[in-house]
Design an enzyme around this catalytic site. Structure first.
Site, mmCIF file in Angstrom:
data_model
loop_
_atom_site.group_PDB
_atom_site.id
_atom_site.type_symbol
_atom_site.label_atom_id
_atom_site.label_comp_id
_atom_site.label_asym_id
_atom_site.label_seq_id
_atom_site.Cartn_x
_atom_site.Cartn_y
_atom_site.Cartn_z
ATOM 1 N N GLY A 16 0.782 -1.225 0.000
ATOM 2 C CA GLY A 16 0.000 0.000 0.000
ATOM 3 C C GLY A 16 0.815 1.276 0.000
ATOM 4 C CB SER A 17 3.905 2.474 -1.655
ATOM 5 O OG SER A 17 3.690 2.299 -3.030
ATOM 6 C CG ASN A 18 0.064 4.193 -5.407
ATOM 7 O OD1 ASN A 18 0.331 5.312 -5.828
ATOM 8 N ND2 ASN A 18 0.508 3.084 -5.978
ATOM 9 N NE ARG A 69 -14.506 -12.171 -9.630
ATOM 10 C CZ ARG A 69 -13.184 -12.016 -9.534
ATOM 11 N NH1 ARG A 69 -12.690 -10.913 -9.038
ATOM 12 N NH2 ARG A 69 -12.370 -12.961 -9.925
ATOM 13 C CG ASN A 111 -7.179 0.945 -10.777
ATOM 14 O OD1 ASN A 111 -6.702 0.554 -9.706
ATOM 15 N ND2 ASN A 111 -6.808 0.449 -11.937
ATOM 16 C CG HIS A 113 -2.764 0.435 -15.417
ATOM 17 N ND1 HIS A 113 -2.949 -0.904 -15.111
ATOM 18 C CD2 HIS A 113 -2.063 0.457 -16.576
ATOM 19 C CE1 HIS A 113 -2.389 -1.644 -16.055
ATOM 20 N NE2 HIS A 113 -1.849 -0.838 -16.954
ATOM 21 C CG ASP A 149 -6.043 -2.097 -16.467
ATOM 22 O OD1 ASP A 149 -6.326 -1.695 -15.323
ATOM 23 O OD2 ASP A 149 -5.319 -3.084 -16.673
ATOM 24 C CD GLU A 178 2.080 3.438 -9.668
ATOM 25 O OE1 GLU A 178 1.291 3.068 -8.793
ATOM 26 O OE2 GLU A 178 2.747 2.653 -10.351
HETATM 27 C C1 GRF Z 1 1.127 0.027 -8.145
HETATM 28 O O1 GRF Z 1 2.116 -0.014 -9.119
HETATM 29 C C2 GRF Z 1 -0.218 0.259 -8.774
HETATM 30 O O2 GRF Z 1 -0.153 1.060 -9.911
HETATM 31 C C3 GRF Z 1 -0.638 -1.119 -9.147
HETATM 32 O O3 GRF Z 1 -0.182 -1.951 -8.099
HETATM 33 C C4 GRF Z 1 0.934 -1.320 -7.466
HETATM 34 C C5 GRF Z 1 0.565 -1.210 -6.020
HETATM 35 O O4 GRF Z 1 1.586 -0.696 -5.240
HETATM 36 N N1 GRF Z 1 -2.046 -1.175 -9.371
HETATM 37 P P1 GRF Z 1 1.304 -0.235 -3.769
HETATM 38 O O5 GRF Z 1 0.590 -1.384 -3.049
HETATM 39 O O6 GRF Z 1 0.475 0.992 -3.797
HETATM 40 O O7 GRF Z 1 2.669 -0.006 -3.199
#
Ligand code: GRF
Length: 223
Positions: A16-18, A69, A111, A113, A149, A178
């Site tokens: 979860g770095s984003n 799902r 999202n 990508h 996507d 990102e």
């Molecule tokens: C990121 O590269 C995002 O674009 C993709 O999965 C990766 C997740 O990275 N969908 P993080 O978990 O946010 O570090």
């Protein structure tokens, strides 16, 4: 008086770095979204620990315990409703979402990508970018629609491909971008700065809102 901040959830599966970049951006009281919930489909996702430490409700909805799902998504949906969530950001969420779930969140589900869509949809984007020999790669924040996507693009950042790049080195520089464009894109969506028309987004007031597409020059070094 500044407008109320939008209650936002983040869906994760891993480190979860984003997610962290979004949480950090939202620490600013002037940021138009507040992160009030993190959901992981995996109990061992590292991001859960960080979210809890940041004082954010963090829940596991483990897809493995559901018959299908739809049951899994209905459980997520119930949680999102309990928390009165208004916007949802998928950030490294490694589950396909169904048209039903997307329909619940039309125009409110984002999202990220790791490629310049519509190039390199799907997985292994950095390997494929190198294999195709592109000189510019990057990342995209987009609204989610039922086709994978695809969906109106909110922000993109370009990353030069270096001769020395491996998928890992390229991926690191893309990930750094990102972390810049996702908070910028969420701010614009939560701040009602973008409108969706067909497959495109437009500035509601081009004069008043900085366009995150205009990125500072990107230094092609290994960050
Ligand atoms: C990121 O590269 C995002 O674009 C993709 O999965 C990766 C997740 O990275 N969908 P993080 O978990 O946010 O570090």
């Amino acid at each position: 008086m500044s407008p109320r901040r939008k209650r936002t959830a983040i869906l994760i599966s891993g480190g979860g770095s984003n997610m962290r970049a979004l949480i950090e951006a939202a620490r600013d009281p002037a940021y138009p979204a507040e992160i009030t919930l993190v959901i992981s489909n995996r109990p061992d996702a590292g991001g859960l620990v960080y979210a809890k430490a940041a004082g954010i409700a963090a829940s596991v909805v483990d897809h493995k315990i559901y018959a299908g799902r739809e049951e899994f998504e209905r459980s997520m949906q119930a949680l999102l409703e309990i928390h009165r969530i208004e916007l949802v950001c998928m950030a490294g969420f490694l589950r396909m979402v169904t048209p039903w779930f997307i329909g619940q969140w039309a125009g409110r589900l984002l999202n990220i990508h790791p490629a310049l869509l519509p190039a390199f949809r799907g997985l292994h984007t950095h390997e494929r970018a190198l294999a195709e020999g592109v000189k510019i790669h990057g990342c995209t924040v987009h609204f989610v629609v039922p086709a994978m996507d695809e969906g109106p693009i909110v922000a993109q950042a370009a990353v030069p491909v270096l001769d020395s790049d491996t998928p890992e080195s390229l991926g690191r520089r893309v990930l750094a971008q990102e972390h810049i464009i996702y908070p910028a894109a969420l701010a614009r969506v939560a701040g009602n700065c973008v409108t969706i028309q067909g497959n495109r987004t437009f500035d509601v007031d081009p004069a008043a809102t900085p366009n995150p597409m205009v990125m500072p020059p990107i230094v092609p070094s290994d960050a």
